[in-house]
Write a protein that holds these residues in place. Structure first.
Motif, short mmCIF file in Angstrom:
data_model
loop_
_atom_site.label_atom_id
_atom_site.label_comp_id
_atom_site.label_asym_id
_atom_site.label_seq_id
_atom_site.Cartn_x
_atom_site.Cartn_y
_atom_site.Cartn_z
N PRO A 1 48.48 36.55 53.01
CA PRO A 1 49.69 37.16 52.54
C PRO A 1 49.96 36.49 51.01
CG PRO A 1 49.74 36.24 54.84
CD PRO A 1 48.40 35.84 54.32
N THR A 2 49.80 35.23 50.64
CA THR A 2 50.04 34.80 49.42
C THR A 2 49.48 35.70 48.27
OG1 THR A 2 50.23 32.64 50.14
CG2 THR A 2 49.71 32.67 47.80
N LEU A 3 48.16 36.03 48.34
CA LEU A 3 47.37 37.00 47.61
C LEU A 3 47.74 38.26 47.48
CD1 LEU A 3 44.98 37.54 45.48
CD2 LEU A 3 43.53 37.85 47.77
N ASN B 1 39.12 31.65 42.73
CA ASN B 1 38.74 30.49 42.11
C ASN B 1 39.36 29.31 42.01
OD1 ASN B 1 37.12 29.35 39.80
ND2 ASN B 1 38.73 29.82 38.26
N MET B 2 41.06 29.55 42.17
CA MET B 2 42.09 28.57 42.38
C MET B 2 41.92 27.82 43.69
SD MET B 2 45.52 29.52 40.36
CE MET B 2 45.71 31.05 41.40
N VAL B 3 41.45 28.65 44.75
CA VAL B 3 41.33 27.88 46.09
C VAL B 3 40.09 26.96 45.87
CG1 VAL B 3 40.27 28.37 48.41
CG2 VAL B 3 42.25 30.02 47.23
N PRO C 1 50.67 28.74 43.95
CA PRO C 1 50.43 28.15 45.17
C PRO C 1 49.13 29.04 45.70
CG PRO C 1 52.42 29.03 45.80
CD PRO C 1 52.03 29.02 44.15
N VAL C 2 48.12 28.32 46.54
CA VAL C 2 47.16 29.21 47.28
C VAL C 2 46.91 28.65 48.74
CG1 VAL C 2 46.01 29.84 44.99
CG2 VAL C 2 45.37 27.69 46.17
N GLN D 1 43.89 26.15 33.77
CA GLN D 1 43.47 27.56 32.89
C GLN D 1 43.68 28.65 34.00
OE1 GLN D 1 39.88 26.32 31.34
NE2 GLN D 1 40.53 25.44 29.37
N ALA D 2 43.23 28.57 35.05
CA ALA D 2 43.20 29.52 35.99
C ALA D 2 44.50 30.00 36.32
CB ALA D 2 42.43 29.11 37.41
N CYS D 3 45.63 29.10 36.62
CA CYS D 3 46.94 29.31 36.69
C CYS D 3 47.45 30.02 35.42
CB CYS D 3 47.74 28.03 36.77
SG CYS D 3 47.75 27.17 38.41
#
Length: 463
Positions: free
Chosen positions: A69-71, A181-183, A260-261, A243-245
């Motif tokens: 859902p977040t994605l 990638n953030m996960v 958030p992830v 950097q990913a954010c």
């Protein structure tokens, strides 16, 4: 009588040119069809005629593939705000406007140009007059220039729609890749923090063992070095996460911020999906469809270039009401009608038409090569994505088993250390191996997720 002779002459010229090049004339009106004389394109042409498999990965709605859902909320926001996608939609509107213009080319052109003028014959006074001329002109589409232009414009619309799908697919893939990638980075950060805590406990244990079991300062120093080695990796992971954010913020067209992830999120392929990919799956790829439409436009451009060798028939009708007719001033106002037809046939154009036709044929050949290459490249990308997924799935099983074994090794060594039946080096070595295995596992999971994303995009997903 003269008008009859003129009309008859025009008809005879047109008929003669049509009869002299009957086969070529018919080809000018032919509509594009996917060529079958190239094996890979022939296979593609047959695949296009097959019913669409709504269960294939590339044909699934992106919400069915990316179920987090977040994605999903990030993807929806990106599709709403992304500038490239907005421009792609505008490109469709532009192409449709040009198509409408090409359709209207069949209709006569009407012009109205009122005017006022004066004449002064010899020494007489200036005589002023006015006129209200209305002109209607129409060019007969005998050799298909207008029709080919319209078909080319329609191909351009299809091509821009394919480009929009490609942009949307890229956006979805980019957001999903950044998300996972953030996960992975957040999971790595958590792993480092847990191992740092474990290493700090080992430092305290070594200090206690130095006092009670006669361990030397070397054990303490080496355990401290292990702790600091772990902590030295933390800034790198935090930097990558920041950097990913920032990348996610750019994709969502907003200012940099934290996102958030769900650290437990993972992508899975449909259970029935296998390594065999039918050509019909590749037929949905936007770059393949775009390449075909480029070839279609080149085909129509060649038809237009051929038509330039034939005569062009134009018919003009005009009516003028006023006191100024021709070069004389008439009073009172009169009404004048005029009807004319003209036939323009190229005889000597300094080789321009031949050069234009040759260039059009060469461009068509280039477009065919690009079309063929796009199919082969699509097949290669899908095959690579499948091989990568299979390799990392296999690797993940082995690394998970390695991690489980190393977790036991760390616990066993801690127990043995408390009984003074093992050395501090065994404890530190086991902890180092466990950390490396956990980081490797996170990278493998990331590559698995990226593999599914790549495959989804390679199959033309994102509609």
């Amino acid at each position: 009588m003269k008008r009859k002779h003129l009309t008859l002459a025009l008809v005879m010229v047109v008929a003669a040119t049509m009869m002299s090049g009957c086969k070529s004339y018919k080809n000018l009106w032919s509509e594009y069809k996917t060529p079958t004389d190239v094996a890979i394109i022939d296979e593609y042409a047959k695949a296009k005629e097959l019913p669409t498999d709504s269960t294939s990965l590339g044909n699934l709605n992106w919400r069915e593939v990316f179920t987090d859902p977040t994605l999903q909320s990030y993807i929806e926001r990106a599709l709403t705000n992304n500038t490239d996608l907005k421009n792609a939609k505008l490109n469709i509107d532009i192409a449709e406007a040009r198509l409408n213009g090409a359709k209207l080319a069949y209709y006569p052109a009407v012009t109205f140009s009122p005017g006022r003028a004066g004449t002064k014959p010899d020494k007489n006074d200036m005589s002023w007059g006015w006129q209200l001329p209305l002109t209607v002109s129409w060019q007969a589409d005998i050799y298909g220039q207008t029709k080919n232009n319209q078909r080319s414009a329609k191909s351009a619309v299809i091509q821009t729609e394919a480009y929009k799908q490609a942009v949307q697919s890229q956006i979805i893939a980019a957001v999903a890749s950044c998300y996972y990638n953030m996960v992975s980075l957040k999971n790595q950060l958590e792993i480092l923090e847990k191992n740092a805590k474990l290493a700090h406990e080992t430092v305290n244990t070594m200090k206690d063992m130095k006092e009670s079991a006669g361990y030397t300062e070397v054990a303490v120093v080496q355990s401290q070095a292990q702790y600091h080695s772990i902590m030295a990796n933390v800034p790198d992971v935090k930097l990558g996460l920041a950097q990913a954010c920032n990348t996610m913020s750019l994709l969502l067209n907003t200012t940099p911020q934290e996102w958030p992830v769900n650290t437990k999120s993972q992508l899975l392929l449909p259970a029935k999906f296998n390594s065999g990919v039918p050509m019909s799956y590749l037929a949905t790829r936007p770059d393949v469809r775009s390449a075909e439409q480029s070839f279609a436009q080149a085909y129509y451009a060649t038809n237009i270039a051929r038509a330039n060798f034939y005569p062009q028939l134009s018919i003009t009708a005009s009516g003028t009401y006023g006191t100024l007719l021709g070069s004389t001033v008439v009073d009172p106002a009169k009404f004048l009608l005029n009807l004319a037809g003209s036939l323009t046939a190229p005889i000597f154009d300094r080789g321009r038409n031949k050069a234009t036709l040759k260039a059009a044929k060469l461009s068509q050949e280039q477009a065919l090569n690009s079309f063929q290459y796009s199919i082969l490249n699509a097949s290669k990308e899908v095959s690579n994505a499948l091989v990568n997924i299979d390799a990392y799935r296999t690797k993940q099983v082995s690394v998970e088993q390695q991690e489980q074994a190393l977790e036991k090794a760390v616990e066993y060594n801690k127990d043995l250390l408390s009984l003074a039946t093992t050395t501090y080096l065994d404890v530190i070595s086991a902890q180092q191996s466990l950390l490396a295995s956990q980081i490797t596992l996170e990278n493998v999971k990331l590559n698995n997720n990226l593999g599914v994303i790549t495959l989804y995009q390679a199959l033309g997903g994102g509609r």
